[in-house]
Design a protein around this motif. Structure first.
Motif, short mmCIF file in Angstrom:
data_model
loop_
_atom_site.label_atom_id
_atom_site.label_comp_id
_atom_site.label_asym_id
_atom_site.label_seq_id
_atom_site.Cartn_x
_atom_site.Cartn_y
_atom_site.Cartn_z
N ALA A 128 0.57 -0.82 0.13
CA ALA A 128 -0.16 -0.05 -0.16
C ALA A 128 0.83 1.37 0.07
CB ALA A 128 -0.62 -0.12 1.05
N ALA A 129 2.52 1.40 0.72
CA ALA A 129 2.72 2.41 0.92
C ALA A 129 3.76 3.19 -0.12
CB ALA A 129 4.01 2.17 1.86
N LEU A 130 3.99 1.58 -1.07
CA LEU A 130 4.94 0.90 -2.42
C LEU A 130 3.90 2.09 -3.49
CD1 LEU A 130 6.79 -1.76 -2.44
CD2 LEU A 130 7.72 0.26 -2.03
N ALA A 131 2.60 2.00 -3.54
CA ALA A 131 1.56 2.10 -4.77
C ALA A 131 0.72 4.10 -4.20
CB ALA A 131 0.33 1.07 -3.93
N GLU A 132 1.38 4.23 -3.23
CA GLU A 132 1.61 5.45 -2.87
C GLU A 132 2.16 6.59 -3.28
OE1 GLU A 132 -0.02 5.62 1.53
OE2 GLU A 132 1.10 6.55 1.20
N GLY A 133 3.17 6.25 -4.48
CA GLY A 133 4.21 6.62 -5.58
C GLY A 133 5.14 7.07 -4.84
N ARG A 134 6.65 7.26 -5.86
CA ARG A 134 7.42 6.69 -6.32
C ARG A 134 8.14 8.07 -4.52
NH1 ARG A 134 11.57 6.01 -9.28
NH2 ARG A 134 13.58 7.23 -9.84
N GLN A 135 8.18 8.71 -4.27
CA GLN A 135 8.93 9.46 -3.23
C GLN A 135 8.50 8.51 -2.19
OE1 GLN A 135 11.00 11.88 -3.34
NE2 GLN A 135 11.22 11.41 -5.41
N ARG A 136 7.37 8.30 -2.51
CA ARG A 136 6.43 7.92 -1.13
C ARG A 136 7.47 6.51 -0.83
NH1 ARG A 136 5.75 5.83 4.07
NH2 ARG A 136 3.23 4.90 4.22
N ALA A 137 7.63 5.59 -2.10
CA ALA A 137 8.37 4.06 -2.22
C ALA A 137 9.78 4.47 -2.03
CB ALA A 137 8.19 3.93 -3.80
N LEU A 138 10.50 5.38 -2.51
CA LEU A 138 11.88 5.69 -1.74
C LEU A 138 12.22 6.37 -0.83
CD1 LEU A 138 13.26 8.48 -5.17
CD2 LEU A 138 13.56 5.58 -4.56
N GLY A 139 10.89 6.83 -0.31
CA GLY A 139 11.63 6.57 1.37
C GLY A 139 11.25 5.78 2.03
N VAL A 140 10.11 4.64 1.58
CA VAL A 140 9.81 3.57 2.73
C VAL A 140 11.42 2.66 2.96
CG1 VAL A 140 8.79 1.29 2.30
CG2 VAL A 140 7.66 3.82 2.40
N LEU A 141 11.84 2.67 1.13
CA LEU A 141 13.10 1.52 0.81
C LEU A 141 14.64 2.31 1.84
CD1 LEU A 141 14.44 -0.69 -0.58
CD2 LEU A 141 14.84 0.80 -2.33
N ALA A 142 14.22 3.73 2.05
CA ALA A 142 15.54 3.95 2.81
C ALA A 142 16.07 3.82 3.18
CB ALA A 142 16.07 5.71 2.12
N ALA A 143 14.63 4.23 4.93
CA ALA A 143 14.32 3.86 6.12
C ALA A 143 14.34 2.89 6.53
CB ALA A 143 12.54 4.36 6.61
N HIS A 144 14.16 1.61 5.76
CA HIS A 144 14.47 0.43 5.70
C HIS A 144 15.99 -0.03 5.50
CE1 HIS A 144 13.28 -3.83 6.01
NE2 HIS A 144 14.45 -4.67 5.73
N LEU A 145 16.78 0.16 5.08
CA LEU A 145 17.33 0.09 4.59
C LEU A 145 18.75 0.73 5.42
CD1 LEU A 145 18.30 0.08 0.59
CD2 LEU A 145 18.08 -1.66 1.87
N ASP A 146 17.90 1.58 5.90
CA ASP A 146 18.96 2.24 7.32
C ASP A 146 19.23 1.40 7.99
OD1 ASP A 146 17.90 6.01 6.28
OD2 ASP A 146 19.51 4.52 5.96
N VAL A 147 17.72 1.05 9.05
CA VAL A 147 17.39 0.30 9.80
C VAL A 147 18.80 -1.92 9.43
CG1 VAL A 147 16.85 -1.15 11.61
CG2 VAL A 147 16.05 1.31 10.61
N ALA A 148 17.77 -2.46 8.74
CA ALA A 148 18.46 -3.63 8.32
C ALA A 148 20.22 -3.28 8.52
CB ALA A 148 17.52 -3.94 6.97
N LEU A 149 20.90 -2.52 7.15
CA LEU A 149 22.23 -2.61 7.00
C LEU A 149 23.13 -1.91 8.51
CD1 LEU A 149 22.57 -1.71 3.87
CD2 LEU A 149 21.85 -3.83 4.69
N HIS A 150 22.12 -1.31 9.47
CA HIS A 150 23.09 -0.39 9.91
C HIS A 150 22.64 -1.66 11.11
CE1 HIS A 150 24.45 2.85 13.25
NE2 HIS A 150 23.33 1.68 14.20
N HIS A 151 21.87 -2.76 11.61
CA HIS A 151 21.28 -3.46 12.74
C HIS A 151 22.11 -4.37 12.67
CE1 HIS A 151 19.17 -4.73 16.04
NE2 HIS A 151 19.55 -5.86 15.49
N ALA A 152 22.86 -4.87 11.80
CA ALA A 152 23.49 -5.92 11.61
C ALA A 152 24.51 -6.10 10.91
CB ALA A 152 23.28 -6.77 10.63
N ARG A 153 25.60 -4.89 10.70
CA ARG A 153 26.26 -4.04 10.21
C ARG A 153 27.94 -5.11 10.42
NH1 ARG A 153 25.92 -0.45 14.17
NH2 ARG A 153 27.59 -0.01 14.61
#
Ligand code: G3I
Length: 375
Positions: A128-153
């Protein structure tokens, strides 16, 4: 569970003392069966590992022993996926992943990550978030990568950044209706075909020392649809590498099917083409699906599975794959046993992993060991 396994889980597993007293039969099956695939593979320059789940580590001592004995690399089967890590937007649950990371540290076994961008294991809020448009999708992806990659780095140094981006051609198990080479997913619809590049660049920006892997299936066998999927994947890889998009490795999942033929030559040529792009090749999810017409005789079934495992792995290792992971170790917990789309009918269970449901090594185990030795 086998008798020896029951006894083993009831006693302190001090292998050196019990083994030294000739009481190896009290150990769990894995420990009593000698050196594991990981140590055998290592003598031939190959890293062997397997997918694991936190819940089985927690509840099954024989499982822990088998993984500790057989694996030199681990990958969370579920716990690093989006649905597990970020079940609600902004709420991250790293506890299951942390349980795997802590156990792996205790065993001094490295861990690889799976999977950052995929069209499955998406929590309900994500499409649903991805379907809200490009900027929303980029923001969601960036926020997930921030946590996923930082947490287990500190522990995960290799991630499946993009999983299964190629559309399944006609003739595949589940062909994709779309005309294009890329699978029609919420990611493609939100960000266009450049979503693969975007994910890779965002991962590199967040951790320049990570090995970035693109992971795919259905490219292993000697069928017209696999040949077309190989062509599509190579075209994507050539485009990414040609434009300097950060990418280090290609994961070949190797969910092999006995119903489909395997011939080394086309697969070896495919690996050579991938490596000519300067990319590393890994086998990331090896298991073997039997046919519905599998023989009744277990020895015959196991021989067919072992033959395919050895033929494929010998080709992969000789073709340059130096990291091989199976998608689990024991038939007891294989997705092949529980996923309705692939399970065998009439209560039969696929014997597509190196250990049986009681953690005893099967001919597949031996076939894999021989393939590592031929590498
Ligand atoms: O949903 C529960 C969750 O609430 C709970 O916390 C968790 C506890 O472990 O279990 C979850 O259940 C299931 C999960 O596997 C763990 O067993 C999910 O419902 C189920 O959808 C999930 O299936 C996995 C599937 O990927 C989808 O993520 C399979 O185990 C896993 O073997 C399969 O693996 C995929 C690879 O990631 C990509 N390549 C193909 C391969 C086979 O489909």
């Amino acid at each position: 569970m086998g008798d020896d396994q029951d006894r083993a889980t009831a006693l302190p597993l001090n292998r050196r003392s019990l083994g030294g007293l000739g009481l190896g039969w009290l150990l769990s099956p894995a420990a009593a069966q000698g050196a594991g695939l990981g140590s055998l593979a290592r003598t031939h320059g190959v890293v062997f590992g397997t997918a694991i789940q936190a819940r089985y580590l927690e509840q099954d001592a024989a499982y822990r022993d088998a993984v500790a004995t057989e694996a030199s690399l681990l990958v969370p089967e579920w716990e690093a996926k989006w649905a597990a890590l970020q079940p609600e937007e902004g709420r991250f649950d790293t506890a299951p992943l942390d349980a795997i990371l802590a156990w792996a540290r205790s065993q001094r076994i490295p861990v690889r990550g799976h999977a950052l961008v995929w069209h499955n294991a998406m929590p309900d809020w994500l499409p649903a978030a991805l379907a809200e448009g490009r900027q929303r999708a980029l923001g969601v992806l960036a926020a997930h990568l921030d946590v996923a990659l930082h947490h287990a780095r500190g522990q995960i140094r290799d991630w499946d950044v993009v999983n299964e981006p190629i559309a399944n051609p006609p003739g595949s198990d589940v062909p994709d209706p779309g005309p294009g080479p890329l699978r029609d997913t919420p990611w493609l619809r939100a960000l266009g075909p450049s979503y693969v590049e975007t994910a890779l660049r965002m991962a590199r920006e967040r951790d320049p020392t990570l090995r970035l892997t693109l992971n795919e299936y259905g490219v292993e066998e000697d069928t017209p649809d696999a040949a077309e999927k190989r062509r599509r994947l190579l075209a994507l890889l050539r485009d990414l590498v040609g434009r300097g998009v950060p990418l280090d490795a290609v994961g070949i999942q190797a969910h092999l099917q006995l119903a489909r033929p395997f011939r080394p030559e086309p697969f070896a040529a495919f690996l050579k083409q991938i490596r000519s792009l300067g990319l590393t090749v890994l086998v990331t999810e090896l298991d073997i699906r039997e046919t519905h017409a599998a023989p009744q005789d277990l020895a015959r079934r196991d021989a067919l599975v072992a033959e395919r495992a050895e033929a494929f792995l010998a080709c992969a290792v000789q073709g340059g794959a130096r990291t091989v992971l199976s998608w689990g170790l024991t038939d007891r917990y294989s997705w092949l046993a529980t996923e309705p789309a692939v399970a065998l009918p009439n209560g039969r269970v696929h014997r597509g992993l190196p250990l049986d449901a009681d953690y005893h090594r099967k001919p597949m185990w031996n076939g894999m060991a021989r393939a590592f030795a031929r590498g």
